[in-house]
Design a protein around this motif. Sequence first.
Motif, PDB file in Angstrom:
ATOM      1  N   SER A  69       0.676  -0.670   0.238  1.00 46.87           N
ATOM      2  CA  SER A  69       0.160   0.358   0.301  1.00 46.87           C
ATOM      3  C   SER A  69       1.042   0.893  -0.208  1.00 46.87           C
ATOM      4  O   SER A  69       1.998   1.225   0.945  1.00 46.87           O
ATOM      5  CB  SER A  69      -0.852   0.021   0.687  1.00 46.87           C
ATOM      6  N   PRO A  70       0.231   1.847  -0.421  1.00 48.97           N
ATOM      7  CA  PRO A  70       1.329   3.211  -0.804  1.00 48.97           C
ATOM      8  C   PRO A  70       1.521   4.376   0.200  1.00 48.97           C
ATOM      9  O   PRO A  70      -0.096   4.379   0.847  1.00 48.97           O
ATOM     10  CB  PRO A  70       0.676   4.301  -2.058  1.00 48.97           C
ATOM     11  N   VAL A  71       2.213   5.124   0.499  1.00 49.59           N
ATOM     12  CA  VAL A  71       2.624   6.365   1.449  1.00 49.59           C
ATOM     13  C   VAL A  71       1.357   7.292   1.209  1.00 49.59           C
ATOM     14  O   VAL A  71       1.140   8.347   1.866  1.00 49.59           O
ATOM     15  CB  VAL A  71       3.384   6.030   2.446  1.00 49.59           C
ATOM     16  N   VAL A  72       1.818   7.921  -0.276  1.00 48.27           N
ATOM     17  CA  VAL A  72       1.658   8.617  -1.047  1.00 48.27           C
ATOM     18  C   VAL A  72       0.631   8.799  -1.163  1.00 48.27           C
ATOM     19  O   VAL A  72      -0.619   7.535  -1.301  1.00 48.27           O
ATOM     20  CB  VAL A  72       2.382   9.223  -1.917  1.00 48.27           C
ATOM     21  N   LYS A  73      -0.386   9.800  -1.938  1.00 48.24           N
ATOM     22  CA  LYS A  73      -1.701  10.273  -1.921  1.00 48.24           C
ATOM     23  C   LYS A  73      -1.966  10.451  -3.645  1.00 48.24           C
ATOM     24  O   LYS A  73      -3.774  10.478  -3.944  1.00 48.24           O
ATOM     25  CB  LYS A  73      -2.923  11.343  -0.737  1.00 48.24           C
ATOM     26  N   ASN A  74      -0.803  11.327  -3.856  1.00 45.41           N
ATOM     27  CA  ASN A  74      -0.912  11.179  -5.409  1.00 45.41           C
ATOM     28  C   ASN A  74      -0.335  10.881  -6.509  1.00 45.41           C
ATOM     29  O   ASN A  74       1.005  10.103  -6.313  1.00 45.41           O
ATOM     30  CB  ASN A  74      -1.371  12.896  -5.770  1.00 45.41           C
ATOM     31  N   ASN A  75      -0.424  10.524  -7.879  1.00 47.60           N
ATOM     32  CA  ASN A  75       0.381  10.008  -8.931  1.00 47.60           C
ATOM     33  C   ASN A  75       1.891  10.666  -8.771  1.00 47.60           C
ATOM     34  O   ASN A  75       1.572  12.464  -8.900  1.00 47.60           O
ATOM     35  CB  ASN A  75      -0.413   9.991 -10.251  1.00 47.60           C
ATOM     36  N   PRO A  76       2.686  10.132  -8.501  1.00 48.45           N
ATOM     37  CA  PRO A  76       4.123  10.979  -8.693  1.00 48.45           C
ATOM     38  C   PRO A  76       4.143  12.109 -10.375  1.00 48.45           C
ATOM     39  O   PRO A  76       3.722  11.725 -11.199  1.00 48.45           O
ATOM     40  CB  PRO A  76       5.261  10.441  -8.453  1.00 48.45           C
ATOM     41  N   GLU A  77       4.242  12.897  -9.562  1.00 48.34           N
ATOM     42  CA  GLU A  77       4.819  13.967 -11.049  1.00 48.34           C
ATOM     43  C   GLU A  77       6.986  14.740 -10.999  1.00 48.34           C
ATOM     44  O   GLU A  77       7.262  14.410 -10.115  1.00 48.34           O
ATOM     45  CB  GLU A  77       3.732  15.265 -10.833  1.00 48.34           C
ATOM     46  N   MET A  78       7.469  14.013 -11.619  1.00 52.35           N
ATOM     47  CA  MET A  78       8.300  14.334 -12.382  1.00 52.35           C
ATOM     48  C   MET A  78       9.385  15.407 -13.224  1.00 52.35           C
ATOM     49  O   MET A  78       9.405  15.032 -14.600  1.00 52.35           O
ATOM     50  CB  MET A  78       9.098  13.299 -12.436  1.00 52.35           C
ATOM     51  N   PRO A  79       8.795  17.309 -13.351  1.00 53.56           N
ATOM     52  CA  PRO A  79       9.052  17.745 -14.093  1.00 53.56           C
ATOM     53  C   PRO A  79      10.802  17.860 -14.020  1.00 53.56           C
ATOM     54  O   PRO A  79      11.863  16.882 -13.439  1.00 53.56           O
ATOM     55  CB  PRO A  79       9.023  19.302 -13.072  1.00 53.56           C
ATOM     56  N   LEU A  80      10.980  18.269 -15.358  1.00 54.11           N
ATOM     57  CA  LEU A  80      12.540  18.093 -15.540  1.00 54.11           C
ATOM     58  C   LEU A  80      13.488  19.230 -14.887  1.00 54.11           C
ATOM     59  O   LEU A  80      12.840  20.567 -14.570  1.00 54.11           O
ATOM     60  CB  LEU A  80      12.912  19.054 -17.261  1.00 54.11           C
TER      61      LEU A  80
END
Length: 312
Positions: A69-80
């Motif tokens: 189970s994830p400990v984060v709530k949102n999908n990860p975003e990875m800006p450059l």
Amino acid sequence: MLFSEVYGTYYNTMAKILEKALNEQLTADGLYSCIMENAYSESVVPITDAIEKERWQFLKFNREKNQLSPVVKNNPEMPLTNLQLQYLKALLHDKRIRLFDLDFDYFEKQLADVEPLWQLGDYEVFDKYDDGDDFEDASYKKRFRMILDAKQNNLTLDFTLRNRHGKEFKVTGIPEKIEYSEKDDKFRVMLAGCTQTHTINLGRIVALKYSDIPQKQSYSDAWDADRDTIVLELTDERNALERVSLHFANLKKKTTKIGDNKYRIELEFSRDDETEMVIRLLQFGPVIKVLEPIYIVGEIQKRLGIQLRLIK
């Protein structure tokens, strides 16, 4: 830092794992599948170990339910990052990238205020032949893009080639794979569906056109005769596994752990690169032992024998 730490394969794989855990129930089997789809076979052990032992504290592993189970709530975003932007700006100065049909004016505008990570004059390459392909030639660019289009759409092409003796001949086939040799500084295309040859240097193409022959099925095995697999036994001393993985990152490979610090590595390569592969393997010294194929083993033994005689 650019590749191994900042948004590298492990970062992107972890992002896919988190997305899957956020949107559906993620089991240990699902974790394994996600790693195999987005990373490498040798990545399964280190990534799984880092998650289960919570060195990477993004997921909680419930062993009783066999669920993560994830400990984060949102999908990860990875800006450059700035470093990546600088890297992209440097790539725009590479002649090879201009072979692709991209909107370079757009990229130049977006990266106008970014300093390139390096300039072309910042480094000198000594172990590369000086008769590489002319990547700036307009005809070469056009042929490269035709081959790329044919590969993506499973189209047949008619090639007119000139061999090393200046004699022209014709070949018809479907591009299956485009490959770049860093040592030769040349591009090659592997063809399916033709009997004359399976590997063509783009620099030897005199003329190229789409064929009138109807589209065929993809013949993935057609150029297998031009390829082979080197089998290594590696002892992971002085970070040898990571060094070998990075050095041969451009090759399809399979890594299997066979002991505490022993690994079996299979590297797929083109027979045209036999000499280059022997030289690259010798760079690693005693931490690797070449098991197969026998002709590569023999060439390595021959070169080592010459070196020993020179020392004596």
